[in-house]
Design a protein around this motif. Structure first.
Motif, short mmCIF file in Angstrom:
data_model
loop_
_atom_site.label_atom_id
_atom_site.label_comp_id
_atom_site.label_asym_id
_atom_site.label_seq_id
_atom_site.Cartn_x
_atom_site.Cartn_y
_atom_site.Cartn_z
N VAL A 14 5.55 -3.76 8.13
CA VAL A 14 5.02 -4.47 9.29
C VAL A 14 3.75 -5.25 8.93
O VAL A 14 3.15 -5.90 9.78
CB VAL A 14 4.73 -3.51 10.47
CG1 VAL A 14 6.02 -2.84 10.95
CG2 VAL A 14 3.69 -2.46 10.09
N GLY A 15 3.32 -5.13 7.68
CA GLY A 15 2.15 -5.88 7.24
C GLY A 15 0.82 -5.29 7.66
O GLY A 15 -0.18 -5.99 7.70
N CYS A 16 0.77 -4.00 7.95
CA CYS A 16 -0.48 -3.40 8.43
C CYS A 16 -1.51 -3.21 7.32
O CYS A 16 -2.69 -3.06 7.57
CB CYS A 16 -0.23 -2.08 9.15
SG CYS A 16 0.29 -0.70 8.10
N GLN A 17 -1.02 -3.18 6.09
CA GLN A 17 -1.89 -3.03 4.92
C GLN A 17 -2.60 -1.67 4.87
O GLN A 17 -3.60 -1.53 4.16
CB GLN A 17 -2.91 -4.18 4.84
CG GLN A 17 -2.21 -5.55 4.76
CD GLN A 17 -3.17 -6.71 4.59
OE1 GLN A 17 -4.27 -6.69 5.12
NE2 GLN A 17 -2.76 -7.72 3.85
N SER A 18 -2.08 -0.70 5.59
CA SER A 18 -2.68 0.65 5.51
C SER A 18 -2.67 1.15 4.08
O SER A 18 -3.57 1.88 3.66
CB SER A 18 -1.90 1.62 6.39
OG SER A 18 -2.03 1.29 7.75
N ARG B 101 -5.04 -11.01 11.58
CA ARG B 101 -5.87 -10.59 10.45
C ARG B 101 -7.31 -11.03 10.62
O ARG B 101 -8.12 -10.92 9.69
CB ARG B 101 -5.31 -11.17 9.16
CG ARG B 101 -4.01 -10.52 8.78
CD ARG B 101 -3.56 -11.01 7.43
NE ARG B 101 -2.33 -10.36 7.08
CZ ARG B 101 -1.41 -10.91 6.30
NH1 ARG B 101 -1.60 -12.12 5.81
NH2 ARG B 101 -0.32 -10.26 6.01
N ALA B 292 2.37 -6.04 12.50
CA ALA B 292 1.11 -5.38 12.86
C ALA B 292 -0.06 -6.30 12.60
O ALA B 292 0.01 -7.24 11.81
CB ALA B 292 0.94 -4.11 12.02
N CYS B 293 -1.16 -6.01 13.26
CA CYS B 293 -2.43 -6.62 12.87
C CYS B 293 -2.88 -5.93 11.58
O CYS B 293 -2.44 -4.83 11.27
CB CYS B 293 -3.47 -6.40 13.96
SG CYS B 293 -3.12 -7.25 15.51
N ALA B 294 -3.76 -6.58 10.84
CA ALA B 294 -4.28 -5.96 9.63
C ALA B 294 -4.99 -4.66 10.01
O ALA B 294 -5.76 -4.61 10.95
CB ALA B 294 -5.25 -6.91 8.93
N CYS B 296 -3.67 -1.90 11.22
CA CYS B 296 -3.17 -1.17 12.39
C CYS B 296 -1.76 -0.67 12.11
O CYS B 296 -0.84 -1.46 12.02
CB CYS B 296 -3.16 -2.05 13.62
SG CYS B 296 -2.38 -1.18 15.00
#
Lengths: 141, 590
Positions: A14-18, B101, B292-294, B296
C-alpha cells in the motif's frame, strides 16, 4: 541456512513505507535515512508500488565489481560490508540491477541490507518475508 | 532556550520562499515551535505574522503556509500537513489538511514549516530538497486540461521517487475557483477553502518537496516501545478497523439508516439508492487498490477501478483508478440524487481532473438543481443544462462550466454556494455554513453547530455529527452542545499541531501523546498540550475576527430545521443560543 528478505506479493503493497521506517529505527532513530530497502510508486500511485530489497544473490554482482573486496559474499549468499576496506567508488551501486545497494552520503559508503528481517515484522500486509534462502528460492520463481 | 524542542532537530527550521523576487531563505523559529509545537499551532503564528488584516486572498500579500508537527517521521499516523492561508472562499481563515507523502516529505527535507510569499510573473513550480529550492518554469503546464497530466509531468521532471511529495493544482486553481483544491499524490487533497485558488493567484502550479534524514530519539528503547504500542493499536486492534477495511464509505449505509445522509440538497436524510453507493457496494464492485499515506499502515485510501467503454468505438476501453471516500460519495451521490456508483465515480473523477473540492462542488450543484427546480434560475443561467437530480451527464458538464465560467451564473457558482445564493436567491436551501459547504452529515444541531463554529467550518473541527448520534436534542441544551464541541475542538488543535491524522484520535490519547513526545525527547507535558490547544483555537478565532468573521452574523439555512434529523427537532433559537455560548467561551476571558 542464512536468511534473506523476500518480496512475496508486491500487489499487496500500500506504499506506507513502514518497512523503511523500521530499517532506520533498528538504530533507534526516526526518519528514513539509512534505510536499506525502498518503496516507491510504479509511476504514479494508481499503478501501485515497487519494493526494492536486496535478494541476497548467490553470486552477487555488487561484490564482483568491488575493487577492494569490501563486499564479502556471505556463506550461502548475499553480502556483508567490510567498511574499513571500502573506498567509496560506488561500483556496487551501479552493478545492482534492482537498485538495492543504497548510499550513505555522510560516510561515502554503500548501505546494504543485513538480512535481519526487522522490516518484515512491520509490513502490515505480508508483502515482505524474512525467510531461509533455500525455502525462498523454492517458493519464488 | 530549548525547553521542549530536541536540540538539532530541524523542526523549528522555516523555509521562506518569495515568488515575486524568486528568493528563498531559512530561518530558525524556535519561538514559534516552542509555543505552537508544529502543524496548526505553528501555522497560525506564521499566518498572524504574514497575513495583513483585510488583504485580498488572491493578492500577492496572502501567504501560503505549510507546517508539520514534532511526531512526523518518528511515529506512524503522524502523516498530515496543515496548510494555512486567507481563504478566498470564506474571506477569513483558510486551513486545510492533507496526507499523502506531504508531511513526511517536508519533515525529511529538514523543515517544520514552509512560507510562500508574493506572486510569480509567470507560471512556475518549485522543487524543494534538503539544500535548495529550484524555481522551474511552468508556463507550458498552465491550462492543461487534466490535473493527472500535470502530476505525471512533475513526477517525470523531478527526482527522489519514494521520498517526495508532488502537490499540484488543476485548471480550477489556475482560474481561481474559490473552492479549488491542491492535490497531493493524486488521491489526497488540501481540499477545502480554496488553497488551489491561492496557488493559482500566485501562478504556482505545483510544489515538489523531498528529502531523507534521520531523527535522533533521546530514549531509544522507550522510543521503540511506544512506537510498537501505537503500531500494534493501528494494525492489530479494532480502533482503525473501519478505515482499514471499507474505508470512510463504511458510514454511508448507517447514516442513511438513521436518516442522516444528506439527499437531494437535504430535502431528505435518506437516499433510496444508498445501498448501491455504499462502502460495501463499492468494495464489492469496484475496489481496485488500497493505498496509504507515508508512514501509515492503515491504508484508508480506496481506489476504484472503473472500466468504461467508448460509446462509439467498440473494443476501446479505458480503466480509470478513482479515489473514493464518504464525503465525495455523499456530495455528488446522494446530494445530487445519483444512485449509480459508476456515475458517482465519474463525477468524482471530473472534480479530480479539474482540481475542485468535491464537497463544495457537489453542494453548489445541489443548490443550483433546487434553484432550477424552483424557477429561481433557468436554462439561460445553466447554459441549457438540465441540472436535475440524478442527471450525471449534465452535472459533469456543469463541473467543467464552473471552471470555464462561460456566463455570469457559472462565474457566481465558482465563488461558492453562499455567493451564488446571495445573487440568485434560495438562501433557505443554500447549504453552506460560515461560507463553506456542508459535509455529509445531517445528524442534528451538533453537526450544524460544528460546521458553523468550527474554526475552518469543517465537520472535522469538532465532530458535532458524532455528538448528535449519542445525544438526542431532548436530553441536552444548546449550551451543553457548545461546551462539548469546544472541548473537542481544543483537543483536536493538539492532534493537528502534532500533525496526527484525526482518524487516529482513538490511538493518540493524551497519555500516548505525552509518552510518544517524551520518548523522542520532546519536553511538552500534558498541561502544556492542553494550554496549547486552547491557545491555538483562540488565535485562529481571533484571526478570523480580525478578517471580519462574526459569530452573530452567521446565516442559518431554514432547510436544516425542516428536514427531520436523527437527533430530533431543533429550531433557529436553539442554534442561536448554541452559537452565542460557543462564541462566549472560545474567546479569551479578559
Amino acid at each position: 541456512m542464512p536468511k534473506r528478505l523476500s518480496v512475496i506479493d508486491v500487489e499487496r503493497c500500500v506504499g506506507c513505507q513502514s518497512c523503511m521506517f523500521a530499517c532506520t529505527r533498528r538504530l533507534g532513530k526516526g526518519g528514513l535515512e539509512g534505510a536499506c530497502l525502498h518503496v516507491r510508486s510504479a509511476g504514479g500511485i494508481r499503478k501501485g508500488f515497487v519494493v526494492v530489497v536486496c535478494r541476497a544473490c548467490p553470486d552477487p554482482p555488487c561484490a564482483r565489481v568491488c575493487p577492494t573486496d569490501a563486499l564479502e559474499v556471505r556463506s550461502g549468499s548475499g553480502v556483508r560490508l567490510r567498511a574499513e576496506r571500502c573506498i567509496g567508488c560506488g561500483n556496487c551501486v551501479k552493478a545492482c540491477p534492482f537498485g538495492a545497494m543504497f548510499w550513505d552520503d555522510e560516510n561515502n559508503k554503500p548501505l546494504v541490507c543485513v538480512y535481519c528481517g526487522y522490516c518484515a515484522d512491520y509490513c502490515p500486509y505480508e508483502v515482505l518475508a524474512h525467510e531461509e534462502i533455500a525455502a525462498s528460492v523454492e517458493a519464488t520463481p | 532556550m530549548s525547553l521542549h524542542l530536541i536540540p538539532g532537530d530541524p523542526l523549528p527550521r522555516v523555509l521562506y520562499i518569495d515568488l515575486t523576487r524568486l528568493r528563498f531563505w531559512v530561518q530558525e523559529r524556535p519561538d514559534i515551535f516552542e509555543s505552537g509545537m508544529g502543524g496548526a499551532g505553528a501555522a497560525i503564528h506564521l499566518l498572524e505574522e504574514e497575513c495583513p488584516a483585510g488583504c485580498d486572498p488572491l493578492a500577492p500579500e496572502n501567504p501560503i503556509i505549510f507546517a508539520v508537527g514534532p511526531l512526523v517521521g518518528y511515529y506512524p499516523l503522524a502523516s498530515k500537513t496543515v496548510a494555512m492561508f486567507k481563504s478566498p472562499h470564506t474571506g477569513n481563515l483558510g486551513e486545510s489538511h492533507a496526507g499523502g507523502r506531504s508531511a513526511v516529505a517536508l519533515r525529511m527535507a529538514g523543515y517544520g514549516a514552509l512560507v510562500i510569499r508574493g506572486r510569480s510573473q509567470r507560471p512556475l513550480y518549485l522543487e524543494i530538497d534538503e539544500n535548495n529550492v529550484h524555481f522551474r518554469d511552468a508556463s507550458a503546464l498552465w491550462g492543461l486540461r487534466s490535473s493527472y497530466t500535470a502530476g505525471a509531468v512533475l513526477r517525470q521532471n523531478s527526482t527522489g521517487s519514494g521520498y517526495r511529495t508532488i502537490l499540484r493544482i488543476g485548471r480550477a486553481g489556475e482560474r481561481m475557483v474559490s473552492y479549488a483544491c491542491v492535490i497531493s499524490e493524486t488521491y489526497r487533497h488540501f481540499g477545502r477553502l480554496g488553497l488551489g485558488a491561492v496557488f493559482g493567484s500566485k501562478q504556482l502550479k505545483g510544489l515538489i518537496i523531498g528529502g531523507k534524514r534521520s531523527l535522533e530519539a533521546t530514549d531509544k528503547k522507550a522510543y521503540r516501545a511506544v512506537y510498537d504500542e501505537i503500531y500494534r493499536a493501528a494494525t492489530q486492534t479494532d480502533v482503525m478497523k473501519k478505515y482499514h477495511q471499507l474505508g470512510t464509505p463504511v458510514n454511508v449505509e448507517p447514516l442513511n439508516a438513521i436518516g442522516a445522509l444528506p439527499t437531494r440538497n437535504v430535502q431528505s436524510g435518506r437516499f433510496e439508492h444508498a445501498d448501491a453507493i455504499s462502502g460495501e457496494a463499492l468494495a464489492a464492485g469496484y475496489l481496485g487498490r488500497r493505498v496509504a499515506c507515508a508512514h501509515c499502515p492503515v491504508a484508508c485510501i480506496h481506489l476504484a477501478a472503473l472500466r468504461l467503454p467508448y460509446p462509439n468505438d467498440p473494443y476501446f476501453f479505458k480503466t480509470a483508478m478513482i479515489g473514493y471516500d464518504h464525503e465525495p460519495i455523499y456530495a455528488v451521490g446522494s446530494m445530487l440524487g445519483i444512485g449509480d456508483p459508476a456515475l458517482v465515480l465519474q463525477v468524482i473523477d471530473e472534480c479530480e481532473v479539474q482540481g475542485l473540492d468535491v464537497i463544495s462542488s457537489g453542494v453548489a450543484l445541489a443548490w443550483a438543481s433546487e434553484a432550477l427546480e424552483k424557477g429561481l434560475i433557468g436554462e439561460k443561467e445553466t447554459g441549457g443544462l438540465a441540472l436535475r437530480w440524478g442527471e450525471a451527464e449534465a452535472y459533469l458538464q456543469a463541473i467543467r462550466n464552473i471552471v470555464l465560467q462561460p456566463n455570469d451564473f457559472y462565474r457566481a457558482l465558482a465563488k461558492g454556494t453562499e455567493h451564488a445564493a446571495s445573487i440568485y436567491g434560495g438562501s433557505d436551501f443554500a447549504m453552506s455554513f460560515g461560507g463553506n459547504e456542508m459535509a455529509g452529515y445531517h445528524t442534528g444541531p451538533g453537526g450544524y453547530l460544528g460546521y458553523l463554529t468550527g474554526a475552518r467550518h469543517s465537520h472535522l473541527d469538532s465532530a458535532g455529527y458524532s455528538l448528535d448520534q449519542k445525544t438526542p436534542v431532548s436530553s441536552t441544551t444548546p449550551e451543553e452542545i457548545a461546551a462539548a464541541l469546544l472541548k473537542e475542538e481544543r483537543w483536536r488543535q493538539v492532534l493537528t499541531s502534532l500533525s496526527v491524522c484525526l482518524f487516529a484520535r482513538g490511538i493518540y490519547t493524551p497519555d500516548v501523546v505525552t509518552r510518544a513526545l517524551q520518548a523522542a525527547g520532546f519536553g511538552w507535558g500534558c498541561a502544556d498540550l492542553e494550554q496549547m490547544g486552547s491557545e491555538t483555537l483562540q488565535r485562529k478565532n481571533a484571526f478570523k475576527q480580525r478578517q471580519g468573521f462574526d459569530f452573530s452574523n452567521l446565516r442559518l439555512p431554514r432547510r436544516i430545521f425542516e428536514t427531520p434529523a436523527p437527533a430530533g427537532e431543533f429550531d433557529e433559537a436553539f442554534m442561536r443560543r448554541a452559537i452565542a455560548s460557543f462564541a462566549e467561551h472560545v474567546n479569551p476571558q479578559r
